[in-house]
Design an enzyme around this catalytic site. Structure first.
Site, PDB file in Angstrom:
ATOM      1  N   GLU A 103      26.722  24.219  51.692  1.00 23.95           N
ATOM      2  CA  GLU A 103      27.229  23.827  50.453  1.00 23.95           C
ATOM      3  C   GLU A 103      27.633  21.961  50.912  1.00 23.95           C
ATOM      4  OE1 GLU A 103      30.437  25.247  48.581  1.00 23.95           O
ATOM      5  OE2 GLU A 103      29.453  27.344  47.631  1.00 23.95           O
ATOM      6  N   GLY A 215      42.420  28.778  46.753  1.00 31.24           N
ATOM      7  CA  GLY A 215      42.937  30.691  47.179  1.00 31.24           C
ATOM      8  C   GLY A 215      43.757  30.893  45.552  1.00 31.24           C
ATOM      9  N   ASP A 338      39.122  31.153  34.078  1.00 35.82           N
ATOM     10  CA  ASP A 338      38.638  30.926  35.403  1.00 35.82           C
ATOM     11  C   ASP A 338      38.383  29.002  35.602  1.00 35.82           C
ATOM     12  OD1 ASP A 338      38.470  30.235  38.502  1.00 35.82           O
ATOM     13  OD2 ASP A 338      36.567  31.339  38.210  1.00 35.82           O
ATOM     14  N   LYS A 365      34.276  23.095  34.535  1.00 37.35           N
ATOM     15  CA  LYS A 365      34.020  24.300  33.801  1.00 37.35           C
ATOM     16  C   LYS A 365      33.781  24.644  32.658  1.00 37.35           C
ATOM     17  CE  LYS A 365      34.415  27.633  37.712  1.00 37.35           C
ATOM     18  NZ  LYS A 365      35.390  28.343  38.655  1.00 37.35           N
ATOM     19  N   CYS A 630      32.502  39.452  52.614  1.00 37.84           N
ATOM     20  CA  CYS A 630      31.172  39.691  53.138  1.00 37.84           C
ATOM     21  C   CYS A 630      30.343  40.303  52.336  1.00 37.84           C
ATOM     22  CB  CYS A 630      31.598  40.273  54.718  1.00 37.84           C
ATOM     23  SG  CYS A 630      32.501  39.282  55.433  1.00 37.84           S
ATOM     24  N   MET A 670      32.173  42.056  62.745  1.00 31.14           N
ATOM     25  CA  MET A 670      32.609  42.868  62.520  1.00 31.14           C
ATOM     26  C   MET A 670      34.040  43.646  62.723  1.00 31.14           C
ATOM     27  SD  MET A 670      32.727  45.071  59.818  1.00 31.14           S
ATOM     28  CE  MET A 670      33.166  46.798  59.251  1.00 31.14           C
TER      29      MET A 670
HETATM   30 CA    CA Z   1      38.716  29.549  39.869  1.00 30.54          CA
END
Ligand code: CA
Length: 733
Positions: A103, A215, A338, A365, A630, A670
């Site tokens: 990104e 977070g 969200d 958003k 993952c 892992m």
């Molecule tokens: Ca969010």
């Protein structure tokens, strides 16, 4: 016993060859943190101590947003629609990391170009020759991936006085020497016992670093902090939401904020993490930030009985020196959808309603484009930049949105709600760009809906959202005219769309240049340019990997360069070859990418289904909690890690246990899950994955090459004006 170990090891060879690894962060780089290449002749610029100038620098790209305006506009004009057919690859640099998302926007200072890779690693290249100068690995533990909502990502570095400064997924700020990549200082910027991470690029002004964290999806309490660029010492911290009132408030305005909350919100954190949009404005000496969504998501669960929940989903201005609150505008009161307000913030001087104004603009958003007076926080305009939104019905005279009571799905049990725009956002983190010559903002835009059904305590994968992903709203999803993904040119003064280009999209950052061009990653694995005034596509080139970050432009020895990172694996996901690279273009560039190699995706070979419905349900729950971050799940979380349906270990209970419980593939990233799973629970996961593998195997027709378990299928580009039922967007941070 001995034979079973041998059989485990022999099967392991197959498994490792097939790529069964967890969130590996390529721990093979050792010893030491920095790899340094022999310095090429052009690697020692004379003015290596240069920091960011207030106005930026025409020939450089000194911060992730180009300069303090964050316009992502390069004043370089050598490349134009008339000559862009001559644009070719000047050089490329290979990037090694897999299993995340690239990104980063390149930063170019003093002849060096810096990019980050998914595990918060930093690369430095000679910006003219492409020689890799150094690479720094902060050694983020692979198991940290379980603390991430939205991928193993980093959006770039900041450069200040010969230091390259960046955040890490495990919440550290690190400064390294710009010339040789050696560490200068490192600080832990978060409480490591909490699920907080740094994914955004730091901003720096007057020797102060500004950074927030991600977070909110893990019941955290967001904050923005400033650090001394010389040594990393924390200078101040501004909390975005109030904590337990019984403990007192860190800032006076938190008392005002606490009056907008109900219940015992502090027990679930509240959210508001400012994980991306941070802007230092030298005109007002303010730091202007966007805060994240409320958490958990349904307002009725988070703050029963209502309340705006300040300062979630807001734009907030702070004194850059002290961190003291100056003003705020809450874009989405009582957020349940969200609606992070963390998208990029951009300043410009616009003639607005006949008057010159220094404004800050944002396209968050929630689908509304805001123009706000930077000094005062006064909203000058707020207009939908997508065709419709259903979380609100309009604005009052103070630009406070009038909420749609039907959208408060947290109060309606299983009735649920399809929100428009989607929780992934009408515009997510992908950088937009503003061209002051055309006066247009170029926005990666998505118009779709997202299904939401509240259930207190329910998880989405590893995230504590109080959303039941197994349920769908009772009403059908809305049919949206013109739904889909496109590049939008928006006039912030006329408050209207000027063009929409469906060959552009919502999932790649944008670069604007003075050459009347807009660059964006397009389709699955291409990079394209459009005319800034009309949106006509004038150039495209294959990149062998997808592009999600923003591009940069710079000039060396009279030549203009365009730099972008391509890093997303295409069809075949984790199993496909790695073509992650920094690609740099110039007029007459003649470099070529190595020919893509063909590869054979693994074959589905699961054992027969086993276990009853209860075991499968148990396995699904544990998979979502421990594996999905993952390896992906049910289209909600994207993943570039191994699709476990193809894992050879599905055929061996003892091998599966050896990997999941005993951690025999720890060196691949892992880690052992013996602290959180019993061997019986691990086998329930195996039963669940086997059932998924058999469903896939028996689904006609088989679809080679294998798509990763979670990666949503690439959507065909819809035609302009098409009517379709929108696909839910993956939510972000
Ligand atoms: Ca969010």
């Amino acid at each position: 016993m001995r034979s079973s170990i041998i059989s485990v090891l022999s099967v392991m060879t197959v498994v490792v060859a097939a790529g069964l690894a967890g969130c590996s962060n390529d721990a093979s780089v050792a010893p030491g943190n920095t790899e340094v290449a022999a310095a090429p002749e052009s690697a020692a610029p004379e003015n290596a101590a240069t920091g960011i100038s207030a106005a930026g620098d025409a020939g450089q790209w000194v911060s992730s947003g180009h300069d303090y305006s964050e316009q992502r506009y390069s004043p370089l004009s050598q490349i134009t629609p008339d000559n862009i057919s001559q644009l070719g690859l000047a050089w490329f640099g290979d990037l090694a990391e897999r299993g995340g998302s690239y990104e980063t926007t390149p930063v170019v200072v003093d002849g060096r170009i810096y990019v980050t890779s998914p595990w918060s690693k930093v690369y430095a290249f000679d910006a003219k020759t492409g020689v890799q100068l150094w690479k720094y690995d902060p050694k983020v533990p692979g198991e940290w991936a379980v603390n991430l909502c939205c991928g193993i990502v980093n959006r770039g570095v900041a450069v200040w006085e010969n230091k390259v400064i960046f955040g890490t997924l495990d919440g550290r700020l690190v400064a390294v020497n710009a010339e040789n990549g050696e560490r200068v200082w490192e600080v832990q910027a978060t409480d490591r016992s909490k699920q907080l991470s740094i994914t955004g690029a730091p901003r720096i002004a007057n020797g102060r670093i500004y950074i927030g964290e991600a977070g909110s999806e893990f019941h955290q309490r967001g904050y923005l902090a400033a650090y001394d660029a010389n040594d990393g010492k924390e200078l101040w911290r501004w909390w975005a939401v109030p904590g337990d009132p019984a403990l007192g408030f860190e800032q006076p305005e938190l008392e005002m904020a606490a009056a907008t909350w109900k219940g015992e919100w502090w027990k679930t954190g509240g959210g508001g993490t400012p994980w991306d949009g941070i802007l230092y404005d030298p005109v007002t000496d303010l730091v202007i930030i966007g805060t994240g969504n409320g958490a958990p998501w349904p307002a009725e669960v988070r703050s029963p009985g209502g309340g705006d929940n300040l300062f979630t989903a807001s734009i907030v201005a702070l004194d850059a020196n002290t961190g003291e609150y100056r003003w705020h505008y809450q874009a989405t009161p009582q957020d349940s959808w969200d609606f992070d307000n963390t998208q990029q913030l951009v300043t410009a001087d616009l003639v607005f309603n006949g008057e010159q104004k220094h404004v800050v603009m944002q396209a968050p958003k929630n689908g509304v484009f805001y123009v706000i007076e930077a000094a005062t926080g006064k909203v000058l305009s707020a207009d939908l930049y997508v065709p419709t939104a259903n979380w609100m019905t309009g604005f009052d005279e103070n630009f406070r949105p009038i909420l749609n009571p039907d959208a408060n799905y947290g109060a309606f049990g299983d009735r649920g709600f399809h929100v428009v725009p989607s929780a992934g956002g009408a515009h997510s983190w992908h950088p937009m760009a503003f061209n002051p010559n055309t006066g247009l903002m170029y926005i990666p835009t998505n118009y779709s809906s997202f299904p939401l059904v509240a259930e207190a305590g329910a998880k989405m994968g590893n995230q504590l959202l109080s959303i039941n992903v197994g349920k769908r709203p009772q009403d059908p999803a809305p049919v949206l005219e013109g739904a889909g993904s496109y590049l939008l040119a928006w006039d912030p003064v006329k408050k209207e769309s000027v063009w929409e280009q469906r060959q552009g999209g919502s999932r790649s950052g944008v670069l604007a240049t003075a050459g009347n061009l807009v660059f964006q990653g397009t389709a699955e694995q291409t990079f394209s340019a459009f005319r800034a005034d009309t949106g006509d596509k004038v150039w495209t080139t294959p990149t062998q990997a997808g592009i999600v970050g923003g591009a940069a432009s710079y000039e060396i020895d009279g030549e203009q360069y365009i730099a972008v990172v391509a890093g997303q694996a295409g069809r075949g996901g984790y199993w496909a070859p790695n073509y992650a690279r920094l690609l740099v273009f110039k007029q007459g560039g003649t470099a070529t990418l190595p020919e893509a190699v063909s590869f054979t995706p693994p074959v589905l070979n699961p054992p027969a289904d086993f276990g009853d419905a209860a075991l499968l349900a148990q396995g699904e729950t544990h998979y979502n909690e421990h594996c999905a971050s993952c390896h992906g799940n049910s289209g909600r979380v994207s993943s570039l890690f191994p699709d476990l349906r193809y894992a050879a270990a599905l055929n061996s209970p003892e091998l599966f246990k050896a990997i999941v419980i005993d951690g025999v593939l720890q060196n691949n990233g892992m880690v052992s899950f013996k602290e959180s799973l019993t061997p019986e629970e691990a086998d329930a996961i195996r039963a669940y994955v086997v059932s998924l593998a058999n469903i896939e195997k028996n689904a006609p027709p088989p679809a080679p090459p294998a798509a990763p378990l979670a990666a949503p299928a690439p959507a065909p580009a819809p035609t302009a004006g098409a009517t379709q039922t929108a696909q839910p967007e993956v939510h972000k941070d």
